[in-house]
Scaffold this active site. Structure first.
Site, short mmCIF file in Angstrom:
data_model
loop_
_atom_site.label_atom_id
_atom_site.label_comp_id
_atom_site.label_asym_id
_atom_site.label_seq_id
_atom_site.Cartn_x
_atom_site.Cartn_y
_atom_site.Cartn_z
N ASP A 177 6.43 3.33 -7.88
CA ASP A 177 5.26 3.18 -8.75
C ASP A 177 5.43 1.98 -9.67
OD1 ASP A 177 2.84 3.78 -9.88
OD2 ASP A 177 3.60 5.37 -11.18
N ASN A 213 3.61 -1.22 -9.28
CA ASN A 213 3.30 -2.56 -8.75
C ASN A 213 2.17 -3.21 -9.56
OD1 ASN A 213 5.06 -1.95 -6.72
ND2 ASN A 213 3.49 -1.61 -5.16
N ARG A 240 1.15 -2.62 -12.68
CA ARG A 240 1.54 -3.01 -14.04
C ARG A 240 2.46 -4.24 -14.04
NH1 ARG A 240 3.51 2.73 -15.43
NH2 ARG A 240 2.93 2.94 -13.23
N HIS A 254 1.87 -5.68 -5.28
CA HIS A 254 2.17 -4.97 -4.03
C HIS A 254 3.04 -5.83 -3.11
CE1 HIS A 254 -0.31 -1.74 -5.29
NE2 HIS A 254 -1.46 -2.35 -5.14
N SER A 262 -2.61 10.26 -0.08
CA SER A 262 -3.97 10.57 0.39
C SER A 262 -5.00 10.28 -0.71
CB SER A 262 -4.08 12.01 0.91
OG SER A 262 -3.25 12.86 0.20
N TRP A 289 -6.79 6.28 -1.20
CA TRP A 289 -8.04 5.79 -0.60
C TRP A 289 -9.10 5.57 -1.66
CZ3 TRP A 289 -7.70 4.10 4.18
CH2 TRP A 289 -6.82 4.71 5.08
N LEU A 330 20.33 5.27 9.80
CA LEU A 330 19.39 5.67 8.75
C LEU A 330 18.08 6.19 9.35
CD1 LEU A 330 18.43 5.57 5.72
CD2 LEU A 330 17.56 3.28 6.25
C1 FPP Z 1 2.23 2.06 -6.80
O1 FPP Z 1 1.91 0.97 -7.57
C2 FPP Z 1 2.47 1.68 -5.44
C3 FPP Z 1 1.78 2.11 -4.33
C4 FPP Z 1 0.31 2.25 -4.22
C5 FPP Z 1 2.54 2.45 -3.15
C6 FPP Z 1 3.67 1.52 -2.84
C7 FPP Z 1 3.27 0.43 -1.93
C8 FPP Z 1 4.05 -0.63 -1.63
C9 FPP Z 1 5.39 -0.82 -2.19
C10 FPP Z 1 3.54 -1.65 -0.68
C11 FPP Z 1 3.35 -1.20 0.75
C12 FPP Z 1 4.41 -0.30 1.27
C13 FPP Z 1 5.17 -0.49 2.38
C14 FPP Z 1 6.14 0.54 2.82
C15 FPP Z 1 5.10 -1.71 3.16
P1 FPP Z 1 0.58 1.08 -8.43
O2 FPP Z 1 -0.42 0.16 -7.83
O3 FPP Z 1 0.16 2.51 -8.53
O4 FPP Z 1 1.09 0.55 -9.80
P2 FPP Z 1 0.44 0.88 -11.23
O5 FPP Z 1 0.64 2.35 -11.48
O6 FPP Z 1 1.22 0.00 -12.16
O7 FPP Z 1 -1.00 0.49 -11.13
#
Ligand code: FPP
Length: 244
Positions: free
Chosen positions: A18, A20, A22, A35, A64, A67, A129
């Site tokens: 979690d 990305n 921020r 991301h 889920s 989306w 793994l």
């Molecule tokens: C949360 O960050 C992250 C996700 C939505 C899932 C994680 C996705 C990746 C690391 C990229 C794709 C994955 C793979 C395996 C290739 P957020 O956007 O919820 O962050 P925030 O809470 O700061 O907004």
């Protein structure tokens, strides 16, 4: 790594990646950049897990509920997921790692579905793994699906409801055959499970770290694994004191 250290490794580490968005916001960058950085962390953590001989790693790639995000963000996440599965499977094969997916496959695009199936097939005999990517995954949905299957089997007269045990139930979950996570890590300072491996985490240790996922390092991961090795796990029992 010594045999002693190896035997104290968690058998299964599961991670809620979690933060990305921020991470990107702090840098005045679009969420998409967060991301992209998050995928680099995925790659690095998978390598670290492989290097230390971890048996099972599960990553929450897309829930889920995800989306509901703006279409452009969902589409970008799909692009990144597609590229990761396509590009990294060769390295996984080289490292004798197995790749599997849990979650709902009915909403994935045809090409992603094909990539998932192909990479599972290519790596299914590997014994290193076991990397599981949770994609369009929701634990409550998974539990309901298992309950529905058992109810249908009972309705058909194939199963006596009195025979339903925890083990029988767990065998209907998408994680059947994989040991339950010993350690669940969530980054970004949030203290939630967000519908991730609810049944499977009944006895897991939890580690909530403040760092945002793109800032999470190999060292943070190794520290988390080591801190697990030092914790005493009792599964609700009392550990007998040894009398000196
Ligand atoms: C949360 O960050 C992250 C996700 C939505 C899932 C994680 C996705 C990746 C690391 C990229 C794709 C994955 C793979 C395996 C290739 P957020 O956007 O919820 O962050 P925030 O809470 O700061 O907004």
């Amino acid at each position: 790594m010594t045999n002693e250290a190896q035997s104290r490794l968690p058998r299964h580490v599961a991670i809620i990646m979690d933060g990305n968005g921020r991470w990107a916001k702090k840098r005045l960058m679009p969420r998409a950049a967060g991301h992209v950085a998050g995928v680099s962390t995925v790659r690095m953590i998978v390598r670290a897990a492989n290097d230390i001989g971890l048996k099972n790693l599960t990553l929450y790639a897309f829930s889920s509920e995800n989306w509901k995000r703006p279409v452009t963000e969902v589409s970008h996440l799909m692009t990144l997921f597609r590229a990761y599965v396509r590009d990294d499977v060769t390295e996984l094969v080289r490292n004798n790692a197995r790749l599997r997916f849990i979650g709902n496959r009915s909403r994935a695009s045809a090409d992603i579905l094909a990539l998932m199936e192909e990479s599972e097939r290519r790596t299914e005999a590997n014994t290193g793994l076991n990397l599981t990517l949770a994609f369009d995954y929701g634990s409550q949905e998974e539990i309901v699906a298992a309950a529905r299957e058992l109810a249908l089997a009972a309705a058909r007269g194939e199963l006596n409801p009195d025979d339903i045990t925890k083990e029988l139930f767990a065998a209907r979950l998408s994680t059947a055959g994989t040991p339950d996570p010993d350690l669940v890590i969530r980054t970004s300072g949030e203290y939630r499970l967000s519908n991730f491996l609810l049944w499977q985490s009944a006895y897991a240790e939890f580690l909530f770290v403040d760092k945002l996922w793109p800032d999470f390092t190999r060292e943070d991961f190794l520290n988390a694994v080591n801190s697990y090795a030092r914790r005493e796990r009792r599964f609700g029992a009392v550990v007998e004191e040894t009398v000196a």
